[in-house]
Design a protein around this motif. Structure first.
Motif, PDB file in Angstrom:
ATOM      1  N   ASN A  39       0.795  -1.222   0.000  1.00 25.64           N
ATOM      2  CA  ASN A  39       0.000   0.000   0.000  1.00 25.64           C
ATOM      3  C   ASN A  39       0.827   1.271   0.000  1.00 25.64           C
ATOM      4  O   ASN A  39       0.323   2.325  -0.415  1.00 25.64           O
ATOM      5  CB  ASN A  39      -0.941   0.018   1.222  1.00 25.64           C
ATOM      6  CG  ASN A  39      -2.189  -0.809   1.012  1.00 25.64           C
ATOM      7  OD1 ASN A  39      -3.176  -0.345   0.459  1.00 25.64           O
ATOM      8  ND2 ASN A  39      -2.144  -2.064   1.447  1.00 25.64           N
ATOM      9  N   ASN A  40       2.058   1.213   0.469  1.00 23.82           N
ATOM     10  CA  ASN A  40       2.815   2.456   0.624  1.00 23.82           C
ATOM     11  C   ASN A  40       4.102   2.474  -0.201  1.00 23.82           C
ATOM     12  O   ASN A  40       5.068   3.133   0.169  1.00 23.82           O
ATOM     13  CB  ASN A  40       3.144   2.697   2.108  1.00 23.82           C
ATOM     14  CG  ASN A  40       2.961   4.162   2.481  1.00 23.82           C
ATOM     15  OD1 ASN A  40       2.181   4.877   1.860  1.00 23.82           O
ATOM     16  ND2 ASN A  40       3.684   4.621   3.496  1.00 23.82           N
ATOM     17  N   SER A  41       4.093   1.741  -1.313  1.00 23.95           N
ATOM     18  CA  SER A  41       5.207   1.808  -2.260  1.00 23.95           C
ATOM     19  C   SER A  41       4.676   1.564  -3.669  1.00 23.95           C
ATOM     20  O   SER A  41       3.620   0.944  -3.846  1.00 23.95           O
ATOM     21  CB  SER A  41       6.285   0.771  -1.916  1.00 23.95           C
ATOM     22  OG  SER A  41       5.780  -0.541  -2.019  1.00 23.95           O
ATOM     23  N   ASP A  42       5.421   2.055  -4.659  1.00 24.27           N
ATOM     24  CA  ASP A  42       4.980   1.925  -6.056  1.00 24.27           C
ATOM     25  C   ASP A  42       5.518   0.671  -6.733  1.00 24.27           C
ATOM     26  O   ASP A  42       4.917   0.153  -7.665  1.00 24.27           O
ATOM     27  CB  ASP A  42       5.427   3.152  -6.854  1.00 24.27           C
ATOM     28  CG  ASP A  42       4.766   4.430  -6.362  1.00 24.27           C
ATOM     29  OD1 ASP A  42       3.613   4.357  -5.904  1.00 24.27           O
ATOM     30  OD2 ASP A  42       5.421   5.487  -6.421  1.00 24.27           O
ATOM     31  N   CYS A  43       6.669   0.188  -6.275  1.00 33.07           N
ATOM     32  CA  CYS A  43       7.288  -0.998  -6.876  1.00 33.07           C
ATOM     33  C   CYS A  43       7.860  -1.842  -5.756  1.00 33.07           C
ATOM     34  O   CYS A  43       8.519  -1.321  -4.849  1.00 33.07           O
ATOM     35  CB  CYS A  43       8.386  -0.582  -7.851  1.00 33.07           C
ATOM     36  SG  CYS A  43       9.281  -1.964  -8.608  1.00 33.07           S
ATOM     37  N   GLN A  44       7.587  -3.158  -5.795  1.00 29.12           N
ATOM     38  CA  GLN A  44       8.017  -4.046  -4.710  1.00 29.12           C
ATOM     39  C   GLN A  44       8.836  -5.200  -5.286  1.00 29.12           C
ATOM     40  O   GLN A  44       8.399  -5.854  -6.242  1.00 29.12           O
ATOM     41  CB  GLN A  44       6.811  -4.618  -3.955  1.00 29.12           C
ATOM     42  CG  GLN A  44       5.831  -3.578  -3.435  1.00 29.12           C
ATOM     43  CD  GLN A  44       4.788  -3.157  -4.466  1.00 29.12           C
ATOM     44  OE1 GLN A  44       4.438  -3.920  -5.369  1.00 29.12           O
ATOM     45  NE2 GLN A  44       4.280  -1.942  -4.352  1.00 29.12           N
ATOM     46  N   ILE A  45      10.001  -5.451  -4.680  1.00 31.72           N
ATOM     47  CA  ILE A  45      10.836  -6.600  -5.030  1.00 31.72           C
ATOM     48  C   ILE A  45      10.966  -7.450  -3.771  1.00 31.72           C
ATOM     49  O   ILE A  45      11.555  -7.015  -2.774  1.00 31.72           O
ATOM     50  CB  ILE A  45      12.229  -6.180  -5.541  1.00 31.72           C
ATOM     51  CG1 ILE A  45      12.093  -5.276  -6.778  1.00 31.72           C
ATOM     52  CG2 ILE A  45      13.064  -7.397  -5.891  1.00 31.72           C
ATOM     53  CD1 ILE A  45      12.297  -3.824  -6.517  1.00 31.72           C
ATOM     54  N   LEU A  46      10.402  -8.654  -3.799  1.00 31.03           N
ATOM     55  CA  LEU A  46      10.297  -9.497  -2.607  1.00 31.03           C
ATOM     56  C   LEU A  46      11.129 -10.764  -2.781  1.00 31.03           C
ATOM     57  O   LEU A  46      10.907 -11.534  -3.723  1.00 31.03           O
ATOM     58  CB  LEU A  46       8.834  -9.878  -2.365  1.00 31.03           C
ATOM     59  CG  LEU A  46       7.814  -8.727  -2.364  1.00 31.03           C
ATOM     60  CD1 LEU A  46       6.390  -9.282  -2.256  1.00 31.03           C
ATOM     61  CD2 LEU A  46       8.090  -7.748  -1.238  1.00 31.03           C
ATOM     62  N   PHE A  47      12.088 -10.987  -1.880  1.00 32.51           N
ATOM     63  CA  PHE A  47      12.890 -12.208  -1.872  1.00 32.51           C
ATOM     64  C   PHE A  47      12.257 -13.170  -0.868  1.00 32.51           C
ATOM     65  O   PHE A  47      12.068 -12.806   0.301  1.00 32.51           O
ATOM     66  CB  PHE A  47      14.333 -11.895  -1.491  1.00 32.51           C
ATOM     67  CG  PHE A  47      15.071 -11.109  -2.535  1.00 32.51           C
ATOM     68  CD1 PHE A  47      15.915 -11.735  -3.436  1.00 32.51           C
ATOM     69  CD2 PHE A  47      14.917  -9.728  -2.625  1.00 32.51           C
ATOM     70  CE1 PHE A  47      16.590 -11.006  -4.406  1.00 32.51           C
ATOM     71  CE2 PHE A  47      15.588  -8.987  -3.584  1.00 32.51           C
ATOM     72  CZ  PHE A  47      16.423  -9.630  -4.488  1.00 32.51           C
ATOM     73  N   PHE A  48      11.969 -14.406  -1.297  1.00 34.87           N
ATOM     74  CA  PHE A  48      11.031 -15.247  -0.541  1.00 34.87           C
ATOM     75  C   PHE A  48      11.468 -16.703  -0.538  1.00 34.87           C
ATOM     76  O   PHE A  48      11.873 -17.241  -1.564  1.00 34.87           O
ATOM     77  CB  PHE A  48       9.648 -15.114  -1.208  1.00 34.87           C
ATOM     78  CG  PHE A  48       8.520 -15.798  -0.502  1.00 34.87           C
ATOM     79  CD1 PHE A  48       7.962 -15.265   0.643  1.00 34.87           C
ATOM     80  CD2 PHE A  48       7.996 -16.981  -0.998  1.00 34.87           C
ATOM     81  CE1 PHE A  48       6.904 -15.893   1.291  1.00 34.87           C
ATOM     82  CE2 PHE A  48       6.942 -17.623  -0.367  1.00 34.87           C
ATOM     83  CZ  PHE A  48       6.397 -17.065   0.791  1.00 34.87           C
ATOM     84  N   ASP A  49      11.431 -17.315   0.639  1.00 31.18           N
ATOM     85  CA  ASP A  49      11.665 -18.759   0.768  1.00 31.18           C
ATOM     86  C   ASP A  49      10.677 -19.294   1.795  1.00 31.18           C
ATOM     87  O   ASP A  49      10.898 -19.183   3.001  1.00 31.18           O
ATOM     88  CB  ASP A  49      13.097 -19.051   1.201  1.00 31.18           C
ATOM     89  CG  ASP A  49      13.379 -20.556   1.340  1.00 31.18           C
ATOM     90  OD1 ASP A  49      12.489 -21.365   0.997  1.00 31.18           O
ATOM     91  OD2 ASP A  49      14.474 -20.914   1.800  1.00 31.18           O
ATOM     92  N   GLU A  50       9.602 -19.883   1.323  1.00 33.14           N
ATOM     93  CA  GLU A  50       8.528 -20.340   2.214  1.00 33.14           C
ATOM     94  C   GLU A  50       9.006 -21.378   3.219  1.00 33.14           C
ATOM     95  O   GLU A  50       8.452 -21.492   4.314  1.00 33.14           O
ATOM     96  CB  GLU A  50       7.381 -20.920   1.390  1.00 33.14           C
ATOM     97  CG  GLU A  50       7.762 -22.157   0.591  1.00 33.14           C
ATOM     98  CD  GLU A  50       6.686 -22.578  -0.388  1.00 33.14           C
ATOM     99  OE1 GLU A  50       5.965 -23.545  -0.078  1.00 33.14           O
ATOM    100  OE2 GLU A  50       6.558 -21.940  -1.450  1.00 33.14           O
ATOM    101  N   LYS A  51      10.062 -22.119   2.883  1.00 29.24           N
ATOM    102  CA  LYS A  51      10.534 -23.182   3.773  1.00 29.24           C
ATOM    103  C   LYS A  51      11.206 -22.625   5.024  1.00 29.24           C
ATOM    104  O   LYS A  51      11.446 -23.355   5.981  1.00 29.24           O
ATOM    105  CB  LYS A  51      11.494 -24.110   3.025  1.00 29.24           C
ATOM    106  CG  LYS A  51      10.851 -24.868   1.862  1.00 29.24           C
ATOM    107  CD  LYS A  51      11.751 -25.954   1.324  1.00 29.24           C
ATOM    108  CE  LYS A  51      13.016 -25.403   0.701  1.00 29.24           C
ATOM    109  NZ  LYS A  51      12.748 -24.471  -0.417  1.00 29.24           N
TER     110      LYS A  51
END
Length: 542
Positions: free
Chosen positions: A303-315
Motif C-alpha cells: 500500500n505504501n510503495s509503487d514498486c516491490q521486489i520481494l525475496f522469498f523462501d517459504e521453507k
C-alpha cells in the motif's frame, strides 16, 4: 530454449536467405547502430517491407543489413507480441542500438504470462552473447570488491542474471497495472537457503542508488528480523554511498511513501498473530495507513510503495506470526495484482552444493529415500556433545565464524538471573545468546548458544546444531514428533496446533542446519532420533 539466427542481406538477395518460418517469431533488424524490433510469422515479407521504396516506409533510410530471427517458445502470436514489447523497451534502455520503433508494440496480458517472463530472463543473456545488448552497467558498478554481504560483492553468473531480470522488469514497466482497476505486480524472487538472495538484494539496492535513472527515487531495503537488520545496517554504514538508514524495518514503510521497496526474507513479514509486545507497534502501523488489524506487514509494503521486489523462501517460515505461504501468494495473485516470478537456484553458501538443502528438509520431514554424501563438506553426526564442542572450538581457532545453535528446547533462565545456566548437556553448561542483534560479531559470545532469532539469513563457516528434546522419534508411529513440554517459545507455541508446531520446529532446525559454509555438525539429544539420523549422516569418529 531460444535460437537466434543471423542473416546478412542486401536488397537483392532477400529471397535467397532461406528463411521459411510459418510460425511466429521475433526479429531484430540492424545496421550496427540503429535497430528495429518486430514480430511476424513471415520474416521475408517483413524484411522486404522495411526495405521498400514506399513513401510510407520510414525505415528505408536506415539501410538495415542484418536480421536476427529469434525462435523457440514464440510460435504463438501472443507471447511473440509480448517479447516484442519487452525487447523494444529494454533495448532502448540498454542503448546498444538506437531503437527506431515509433511505439512499444502491444503489451498483452494472458494466462501463461509468468511462464514466458521466466523464459525471457534466459533470452536476454543470449542477446548479450550475440552482441545485441550490452553487458548491463551494474556489472561494472558492483564488481569492485569481494566482501560478504557487501553490495560490491562480485556476483556469480546466475546472480547477475537474476539482477538483470529484476532491473529489466523494472525498466520495461512490467510491474505496472496492465489495465484499469488493477494494481502493481510485485517481483517475487524465490530461492532456497544459500542461493545468494541477500547478496542480490544488497547489490540491487546499490545499483539503483548509483544509477542516474533511480538515484532520486525513495528506496528502502526491508528486513523484518531485527538481528539480520542490525547486521545489514553495519554493512551499509561502512559502505561508501550508502547509509545505515537505508536498511529499514517494515513499520518504517508506514511512515512515508516509497518509490521502490526491496524486502529480503519476505517470508518473515508478520501478521497479527502471536506478536507479543510488538502488537502495539503493529496496531500503530495499520492506523498510520488507515488499515484495520486484519492487515499485515505485506499490506504496508503493497500500500505504501509503487514498486516491490520481494525475496522469498517459504521453507524458512518458523513462527505463527509469519504470514503463511498460502496467504502470501494468494494475496498477490488474487487481488488484481499478480506477480512477476524470478528464480534463483544456484547454491552459493553451502559448499556441499545444491542438493544439500533439499536433503536436509527430506531428513527432517522423513522423505529421504537414499543416503547422500557431500564431497569437500563436513556433515557429521556426533554421539558425544563434548567432542562436537571441542572440534567446533578448533575450527573457530582455525577459520573463525563457528557457533553452536539449537531450537528453543530450554528455558531462558538467564533472562532473569544472569548467573543461571540455561542449557546443560553431558555436564557442559551453556548460556543462551546474550543478544540478538550483533551476536555474531561479539567475540565474548563465542561460547553461547545461538538461536533462530540470531542466525536466519546469516552465514557461519561451521555450525554445531543441537537438536534438542523438543523433538523425539516415536518408534510406535515411526514419526519425528514434538514434545510440547520441552518447547519454551511461547510466541510460537501459543495457539498453534500440533501439526503447525511440528512444522515450525522442523523448519527452525532446517534453517539452522543450512547456515554452514564449510561444514555442519549435528548432536541429537533423543537417542531414538539420533538412531534415525545415523541412517543418513555419517557418525563422527574420534
Amino acid at each position: 530454449m531460444f535460437k537466434i539466427e543471423t542473416y546478412d542481406y542486401s536488397d537483392k538477395n532477400i529471397d535467397d536467405l532461406g528463411i521459411s518460418y510459418e510460425y511466429h517469431c521475433v526479429y531484430i533488424l540492424e545496421n550496427g547502430k540503429d535497430a528495429y524490433i518486430g514480430e511476424t510469422n513471415n520474416p521475408i515479407r517483413r524484411v522486404k517491407e522495411h526495405n521498400s521504396d514506399s513513401k510510407d516506409n520510414k525505415n528505408k533510410k536506415y539501410n538495415f543489413n542484418k536480421v536476427h530471427i529469434i525462435t523457440g517458445l514464440l510460435a504463438e502470436e501472443t507471447p511473440a507480441k509480448h517479447y516484442e514489447n519487452l525487447l523494444i523497451k529494454l533495448m532502448k534502455v540498454d542503448q546498444r542500438f538506437n531503437i527506431v520503433n515509433r511505439n512499444d508494440g502491444e503489451k498483452p496480458h494472458y494466462y501463461r504470462k509468468n511462464e514466458f517472463e521466466l523464459e525471457f530472463d534466459k533470452l536476454w543473456g543470449k542477446l548479450v552473447e550475440n552482441g545485441l545488448a550490452k553487458t548491463k552497467e551494474f556489472e561494472l558498478i558492483i564488481n569492485s570488491s569481494t566482501y560478504k554481504y557487501s553490495p560490491y560483492t562480485v556476483l556469480t553468473e546466475a546472480q547477475q542474471k537474476t539482477l538483470t531480470s529484476i532491473v529489466n522488469t523494472i525498466d520495461s514497466g512490467e510491474t505496472l497495472p496492465h489495465m484499469e482497476n488493477y494494481k502493481t505486480r510485485p517481483i517475487l524472487i524465490k530461492g532456497d537457503a544459500g542461493t545468494g538472495k541477500t547478496v542480490v538484494a544488497t547489490s540491487l539496492f546499490y545499483y539503483l542508488k548509483s544509477n542516474q535513472r533511480y538515484r532520486d527515487k525513495k528506496i528502502g531495503l526491508v528486513y523484518a528480523n531485527s538481528s539480520t537488520r542490525s547486521e545489514m545496517q553495519e554493512v551499509f554504514k561502512n559502505t561508501k554511498g550508502l547509509s545505515k538508514k537505508d536498511i529499514i524495518s517494515p513499520i518504517a514503510v508506514t511512515k512515508q511513501h516509497y518509490d521502490i521497496i526491496i524486502c529480503d526474507e519476505a517470508q518473515r513479514l508478520r501478521r497479527g498473530k502471536n506478536l507479543g509486545k510488538y502488537y502495539v507497534n503493529f496496531k500503530i502501523g495499520n492506523e498510520r495507513l488507515e488499515l484495520d488489524n486484519n492487515h499485515d506487514e505485506l499490506d504496508w509494503i503493497l500500500n505504501n510503495s509503487d514498486c516491490q521486489i520481494l525475496f522469498f523462501d517459504e521453507k524458512q517460515s518458523t513462527c505463527p506470526s509469519d504470514i503463511t505461504c498460502e496467504l502470501f501468494i494468494e494475496r498477490l495473485k488474487n487481488n488484481k495484482r499478480g506477480i512477476r516470478p524470478i528464480k534463483l537456484d544456484e547454491q552459493m553458501r553451502i559448499g556441499a552444493g545444491s542438493s544439500f538443502v533439499p536433503y536436509i528438509y527430506n531428513l527432517l520431514y522423513q522423505r529421504a529415500n537414499e543416503v547422500k554424501s557431500f564431497n569437500d563438506y563436513e556433515f557429521k553426526l556426533f554421539t558425544s556433545f563434548s567432542d562436537m564442542v571441542k572440534l567446533l572450538e578448533e575450527k573457530e581457532n582455525d577459520v573463525g565464524l563457528c557457533r553452536l545453535c539449537t531450537g528453543y528446547a530450554w528455558e531462558w533462565k538467564g533472562r532473569e538471573d544472569n548467573t543461571s545456566t540455561d542449557i546443560s548437556i553431558e555436564g557442559i553448561n551453556i548460556k543462551w545468546n546474550s543478544q540478538t542483534s550483533g551476536w555474531l560479531s561479539n567475540q565474548d559470545a563465542k561460547r553461547e548458544m545461538g538461536s533462530i532469532y540470531t542466525l536466519p539469513g546469516l552465514d557461519l563457516n561451521y555450525t554445531g546444531v543441537v537438536i534438542g528434546p523438543d523433538l523425539f522419534f516415536d518408534k510406535t508411529n515411526n514419526t519425528i514428533s514434538v514434545d510440547r513440554g520441552n518447547f519454551f517459545d511461547s510466541k510460537v507455541k501459543n495457539g498453534a496446533t500440533d501439526e503447525e508446531l511440528r512444522k515450525y520446529i522442523l523448519n527452525t532446525y532446517a534453517v539452522l542446519l543450512t547456515r554452514g559454509i564449510k561444514g555442519t555438525y549435528v548432536y541429537v539429544c533423543d537417542d531414538n532420533l539420533r538412531e534415525y539420523f545415523a541412517k543418513y549422516i555419517n557418525i563422527h569418529i574420534c
